[in-house]
Structures are given as C-alpha cells and as structure tokens.
Motif scaffolding. Structure first.
Motif, PDB file in Angstrom:
ATOM      1  N   MET A 256       0.050   2.348 -17.144  1.00  0.00           N
ATOM      2  CA  MET A 256       1.077   1.654 -17.908  1.00  0.00           C
ATOM      3  C   MET A 256       2.474   1.848 -17.310  1.00  0.00           C
ATOM      4  O   MET A 256       3.339   0.976 -17.477  1.00  0.00           O
ATOM      5  N   ASP A 257       2.712   2.966 -16.660  1.00  0.00           N
ATOM      6  CA  ASP A 257       4.056   3.267 -16.169  1.00  0.00           C
ATOM      7  C   ASP A 257       4.303   2.785 -14.743  1.00  0.00           C
ATOM      8  O   ASP A 257       5.370   3.080 -14.188  1.00  0.00           O
ATOM      9  N   VAL A 258       3.376   2.120 -14.143  1.00  0.00           N
ATOM     10  CA  VAL A 258       3.557   1.514 -12.828  1.00  0.00           C
ATOM     11  C   VAL A 258       3.357   0.011 -13.000  1.00  0.00           C
ATOM     12  O   VAL A 258       2.242  -0.456 -13.264  1.00  0.00           O
TER      13      VAL A 258
ATOM     14  N   THR B 254       0.831  -1.213   0.000  1.00  0.00           N
ATOM     15  CA  THR B 254       0.000   0.000   0.000  1.00  0.00           C
ATOM     16  C   THR B 254       0.859   1.255   0.000  1.00  0.00           C
ATOM     17  O   THR B 254       0.590   2.221  -0.726  1.00  0.00           O
ATOM     18  N   THR B 255       1.919   1.251   0.800  1.00  0.00           N
ATOM     19  CA  THR B 255       2.838   2.394   0.809  1.00  0.00           C
ATOM     20  C   THR B 255       3.504   2.569  -0.547  1.00  0.00           C
ATOM     21  O   THR B 255       3.695   3.708  -1.025  1.00  0.00           O
ATOM     22  N   ALA B 256       3.874   1.472  -1.188  1.00  0.00           N
ATOM     23  CA  ALA B 256       4.489   1.568  -2.518  1.00  0.00           C
ATOM     24  C   ALA B 256       3.525   2.204  -3.517  1.00  0.00           C
ATOM     25  O   ALA B 256       3.929   3.043  -4.346  1.00  0.00           O
ATOM     26  N   ARG B 257       2.261   1.848  -3.467  1.00  0.00           N
ATOM     27  CA  ARG B 257       1.289   2.441  -4.385  1.00  0.00           C
ATOM     28  C   ARG B 257       1.052   3.921  -4.082  1.00  0.00           C
ATOM     29  O   ARG B 257       0.867   4.732  -5.002  1.00  0.00           O
ATOM     30  N   ILE B 258       1.074   4.265  -2.800  1.00  0.00           N
ATOM     31  CA  ILE B 258       0.903   5.677  -2.450  1.00  0.00           C
ATOM     32  C   ILE B 258       2.085   6.501  -2.968  1.00  0.00           C
ATOM     33  O   ILE B 258       1.919   7.628  -3.484  1.00  0.00           O
ATOM     34  N   ILE B 259       3.294   5.972  -2.852  1.00  0.00           N
ATOM     35  CA  ILE B 259       4.475   6.666  -3.380  1.00  0.00           C
ATOM     36  C   ILE B 259       4.359   6.811  -4.900  1.00  0.00           C
ATOM     37  O   ILE B 259       4.673   7.873  -5.480  1.00  0.00           O
TER      38      ILE B 259
ATOM     39  N   PHE C  27       8.661   0.600 -10.776  1.00  0.00           N
ATOM     40  CA  PHE C  27       8.564  -0.854 -10.702  1.00  0.00           C
ATOM     41  C   PHE C  27       8.412  -1.253  -9.232  1.00  0.00           C
ATOM     42  O   PHE C  27       9.285  -0.945  -8.406  1.00  0.00           O
ATOM     43  N   ILE C  28       7.308  -1.916  -8.910  1.00  0.00           N
ATOM     44  CA  ILE C  28       7.037  -2.409  -7.554  1.00  0.00           C
ATOM     45  C   ILE C  28       7.252  -3.918  -7.577  1.00  0.00           C
ATOM     46  O   ILE C  28       6.526  -4.655  -8.259  1.00  0.00           O
ATOM     47  N   ILE C  29       8.261  -4.390  -6.844  1.00  0.00           N
ATOM     48  CA  ILE C  29       8.587  -5.826  -6.791  1.00  0.00           C
ATOM     49  C   ILE C  29       8.179  -6.328  -5.414  1.00  0.00           C
ATOM     50  O   ILE C  29       8.821  -5.996  -4.408  1.00  0.00           O
ATOM     51  N   ASP C  30       7.116  -7.105  -5.352  1.00  0.00           N
ATOM     52  CA  ASP C  30       6.605  -7.632  -4.079  1.00  0.00           C
ATOM     53  C   ASP C  30       7.258  -8.978  -3.781  1.00  0.00           C
ATOM     54  O   ASP C  30       7.540  -9.769  -4.698  1.00  0.00           O
TER      55      ASP C  30
ATOM     56  N   ILE D  82      10.641   0.193  -6.122  1.00  0.00           N
ATOM     57  CA  ILE D  82      10.113   0.054  -4.767  1.00  0.00           C
ATOM     58  C   ILE D  82       9.994  -1.446  -4.497  1.00  0.00           C
ATOM     59  O   ILE D  82       9.212  -2.142  -5.172  1.00  0.00           O
ATOM     60  N   LEU D  83      10.776  -1.948  -3.534  1.00  0.00           N
ATOM     61  CA  LEU D  83      10.805  -3.369  -3.197  1.00  0.00           C
ATOM     62  C   LEU D  83      10.073  -3.580  -1.876  1.00  0.00           C
ATOM     63  O   LEU D  83      10.123  -2.731  -0.977  1.00  0.00           O
ATOM     64  N   ALA D  84       9.420  -4.719  -1.745  1.00  0.00           N
ATOM     65  CA  ALA D  84       8.694  -5.070  -0.528  1.00  0.00           C
ATOM     66  C   ALA D  84       9.005  -6.514  -0.167  1.00  0.00           C
ATOM     67  O   ALA D  84       9.052  -7.388  -1.049  1.00  0.00           O
ATOM     68  N   THR D  85       9.219  -6.766   1.119  1.00  0.00           N
ATOM     69  CA  THR D  85       9.558  -8.122   1.568  1.00  0.00           C
ATOM     70  C   THR D  85       9.185  -8.292   3.032  1.00  0.00           C
ATOM     71  O   THR D  85       9.165  -7.313   3.793  1.00  0.00           O
TER      72      THR D  85
END
Length: 549
Positions: free
Chosen positions: A102-104, A62-67, A137-140, A167-170
């Motif tokens: 398209m850019d996210v 959620t934080t990655a999408r807000i950014i 690029f959001i890599i979950d 933006i990476l999430a783990t």
C-alpha cells in the motif's frame, strides 16, 4: 482423477519478467550507480527524490523497486533497517515485488498527465505510511506530465514530509523541466556492454536448459543495442523458434537479417565497382528472406566498423564479431581509403531514407547499389590534380587568346572594350562581335553596349585606328546591339488625353528616329543600328534624349 483434482500449472511468465533483478547485485552493467546508492544507504544519506534516465530496458523501474524494497525491508526477523540488500523474504519485500504494497505507489505518467492526478498524489504524500517505513511514489515516464502537472509537483518534490520519497524514471531527460531536475538526484543508466549482455543471456539460457550457440547470442546482443529487456525478449523468442537447439541461421531468419559473410561479399563487390555481381548478390539475399532495408543497415554498420578499425585497430576486438568477420574487416581497413568509405557512408544514409519511404523497397535498394558501385569508381582529388598537371595545355588562338574562335571583344562596366581569349574574362563582361569573328560565350547579365568614337554618327563605321571615349584602345567594327541599363529608372509616357501607361506596355508601333540627332547616352542601342525604323517598345526604356526623337 478429474480435471479439478489435477494439480494446477502456473501460467507461463516471459523471461524478461521471470529474471528481473531483485537486488542491486543482480543489476548488470550499472556499477557506478550501485556503488553510489550503497554508500548513501550506509551513511544514512538517502535523498528525498531520485530520477533515473537511460534508454529502454536498462533497469530504471527495476532500480526504483529495489530502492523501495531496501527502504522498507525489515529483514527475516522483522528488526532490520534500510539496506541495499533486501532479503526478499519479509512481508514488505514480497508485497512490493508483487505490486500489492500500500505504501509504494507506481504512477504511469503517460496515462495520468493532468494536474488533478498530481493533486491527488500531493494529498496522499502528506499521509502517514500504513504498512511500511516510508511512503514511496514511483512515477514512470515522468516526461509525459503536462506543464501544469509539473508545476503542481514542485512544492511537494522540494519539501516532502520526512516519511515520503519520490523516484522518477524517464527516457527523455531533456523534456523534464530544470526546476524538477534541480530537486532530484540524477542517475544515468548506461547501455549494457556486449560482454556483460552475452554473459547474462548465457546464464538465462542455462537456467532454462536451452541449447543456443555463441554466434546466435552475439546476433541477439547486437540486435538488442544495449537493452537487457530487448535481449531477454529476443532470447525467449529464439528459444521458441529453435525448439530446443537454436543456431545462428535460425536467429537470422527470425530477425530478418542477412548472413554477415554474404553482406561482406556484397560490400566488397560494391567497393570494386562490380554492379552486375552486386545486384545478383542482393537479389539472392532477398530471395533468401533478407529485408532490403536490413541489408543496407548492415552495409552501413560494416562501413562504420571498418572506418573505425582503420583509425583504431583495437576496435576489431569486438565480442559480437566472429573471427572470420574480424579478419576480413581488418583486411578491408588496410586496403580501402578513408575517403571512399566516408563517401559510401553518406550515400548509405541517403539510401536508407529512400528505401524506408519507397513503395517497393527492393527497387530502391537496387538503385542505391547501382549508385554506390558507380561512385566507387570515381577518382580521388589527388588523382584529378595529377591528371590535370599531366595534361598539355591547348595551343593559343591566332589572336593570342586560348579559345578557338580567334578571341572576342568584351564590354566591361567601365564602358570600354578589350580583346580577350577563352579564359580570364571578367564576370561582368559580355562578348560582342569582333571584326571577322563570331560571338563568344559570356554572361547574360552583362551591362554595356557597343562602342564608337567621340563625334561618330550612328551607322558610321569606325575608321582604322579609331579609339573609344576613354582612350583605352582601338575600336572594332561593331554591328551588335547592346542592352538597356537595368539601373535606368523607368519613366511613364505622359500626354494630354492619354492614359499614363508605362512605355514598355504600349502596343508595338513603328517609330522614326531622325538621322540628324545624336544620342548622348553612351549605351543607347540605337547608336549602333543603321538609321531607320525601330520599335517604339524598344525605344520606350531609353533615356529621355532618345525617346524625344
């Protein structure tokens, strides 16, 4: 009016998605991260890569999408710049929240773990944005990438184009290579505090016009363990379970939990050592629908909480705990010793493992309760020391020893004997038969043999006042046979026309020891025996002088 003319009703959306935060102001319990990001956006110091870590359901994706929204938001008038308060009305904001921008690009590393996926990502990172200001690029679950994929990502992650952000999430930050961590700004998302969680659930319940008690919200908060997604999912289930009005009993039945007050009753029965009452209470809770494993977990949680309250009384002020439970917990902390609670904690951890793997969980839980009640009656080390001091010492034996068999003679490593009582014997000594006495207990690995004075023949009894070779004292009337020295090297029997076999493997045969020869080995077992026949198998391990009889 036909079915086609009737207004179409929107499909139901779960509460976890319906009330997902859309701005930094909606994030709960992450004030430190929000303040850092707001200052970075205000100073135009936006890093090239971020990595979000924390437990499940704390808001990483959620934080990655807000950014991503804030960096591509153009405002309602279309002239806005990067901001931490995205409007949510412009075209980029709406498309990012719906997942059609398209850019996210969101990549699930759990299903795209190979090098080929990262190569495609690197190629897309070098292209210009099609719609927005930045290509993000959001890599979950980034820790699921393979080693080759991590290596392929390093160069692009270190020197990306100016229009590209990662933006990476783990949830497993330890599995991410250090080379990746050093190229990112790291944010650790905390568990949500119980006060904030209860307030969030209350706002959602009011928005849904659902009636739910504060105690039920406290139970949901405790079961969520700091995860906002888990809490909202449980709230959604509780509202459906309660059908309009949800109580604490309904939430307990839904979660398979036992009544907290009854678990405290069971805890007090165990600490009193009342096994019969504890088993009866456990059976009653099991009949009421409680899971035996959940009951033991509640007992462990109560043990931990009472122990903490005993050390820090302020820990009793927990918003997830009711007033009655708080009063009982404070009373238990004042009455119970810390040693008993730590011992119960260790045994409960072992019992949880046994119940989880047992074929019948209820039987394993009952056996655990029986053990706990018996251990609760054990005295403390201080009580044992006090009891030992008050116990009178037993009277000494007739020979001055503390034992009741008149003392015994001990053979030591030095080769001489000494009279000993029931205590204080050397660890290397072994008892032998004393004159007129019995064998006393001693270690089986003792080394040594019977004693005789210098020049004494085998089979002769030591006279009165005889002394051993070391002059340590008078010798007793010995009739015991000692052991062979295990340090003596084993020799093989050699002979013409015979196989060279070890003497201890020869078939047992009678062997004559001539009476006129005296063995020079002090520990020879034949020296304490009458002259006669002995087994060759026994003589086979003796020294050379003894085997050549």
């Amino acid at each position: 009016m036909t079915d086609s003319d009737s207004p179409r009703k929107d499909p139901y959306q779960v509460l976890a998605r319906k009330y997902r935060p859309e701005t930094f102001a909606d994030l709960v319990g992450q004030e430190a991260m929000v303040r850092t990001l707001k200052n970075a956006f205000a100073a135009d110091r936006i890093a090239q890569a971020f990595i979000m870590t924390g437990i499940r359901g704390t808001g990483k994706t959620t934080t990655a999408r807000i950014i991503a929204k804030g960096m591509n938001c153009v405002g309602p008038d279309g002239n806005g710049g990067p901001t931490t308060d995205p409007c949510g009305k412009c075209d980029p904001c709406r498309k990012i929240m719906s997942g059609s921008f398209m850019d996210v690009l969101e990549l699930d590393a759990a299903s795209s773990t190979g090098v080929d996926n990262i190569r495609e990502l690197n190629q897309m990172a070098n292209t210009r944005p099609a719609e927005g200001r930045y290509k993000i690029f959001i890599i979950d679950e980034v820790h699921m990438l393979s080693t080759g994929a991590f290596n392929a990502l390093l160069k692009t992650l270190e020197e990306p184009p100016a229009h590209t952000k990662f933006i990476l999430a783990t949830t497993e930050i330890r599995k991410v290579p250090v080379t990746v961590l050093s190229r990112c700004q790291r944010f650790d998302l905390r568990r949500i505090e119980p006060e904030d969680m209860i307030g969030l659930l209350r706002r959602i319940a009011n928005s849904e016009t659902a009636e739910i008690t504060d105690e039920a919200l406290a139970l949901i908060t405790r079961a969520a363990e700091g995860s906002a997604r888990d809490a909202t999912s449980l709230l959604d289930q509780a509202i459906s379970h309660g059908a309009g009005e949800t109580s604490a009993d309904q939430v307990r039945a839904m979660l398979g939990l036992a009544d907290r007050g009854r678990v405290l009753d069971l805890y007090e029965m165990i600490m009193r050592g009342d096994a019969a009452a504890a088993l009866t209470e456990l059976s009653a809770q099991y009949a009421g629908g409680a899971d035996p494993l959940a009951v033991l977990r509640d007992l462990a949680e109560i043990t931990h909480w009472v122990s903490v309250v005993k050390i820090t009384p302020d820990a009793a002020e927990d918003p997830t705990i009711g007033p009655d439970e708080r009063a009982r917990g404070v009373s238990l902390a004042e009455r119970l010793p810390m040693r008993a609670m730590t011992r119960m904690w260790q045994m409960l951890l072992k019992a949880l493992e046994e119940v989880s793997v047992a074929p019948n969980a209820m039987m394993a839980a009952e056996m655990a309760v029986i053990r706990l009640t018996h251990v609760a009656e054990l005295p403390s080390p201080e009580d044992l020391l006090r009891k030992l001091k008050d116990t009178p010492r037993p009277p000494d034996g007739p020979n001055g020893g503390g034992g009741g068999n008149g003392g015994w003679w001990l053979r030591t490593r030095a080769g001489h004997g000494r009279a000993c009582g029931g205590r204080g014997a050397s660890a290397y000594a072994r008892p032998v038969r004393a004159a007129g006495g019995t064998f006393g207990p001693g270690p089986a690995h003792a080394i040594g043999g019977p004693l005789r004075r210098s020049g004494q023949r085998r089979g002769d009894q030591p006279g009165p006042g005889a002394r051993d070779r070391t002059g340590a004292g008078p010798l007793p009337d010995l009739r015991s046979r000692g052991r062979t020295d295990p340090r003596q090297p084993r020799r093989q029997a050699a002979g013409r026309g015979r196989s060279r076999r070890a003497p201890d493997r020869l078939p047992p045969r009678r062997h004559r020891i001539r009476p006129g020869r005296q063995c020079t080995w002090q520990s020879c077992p034949a020296s304490a025996r009458p002259v006669g026949n002995v087994d060759r198998q026994q003589v086979g391990n003796h020294p050379r002088q003894c085997r050549r009889r």
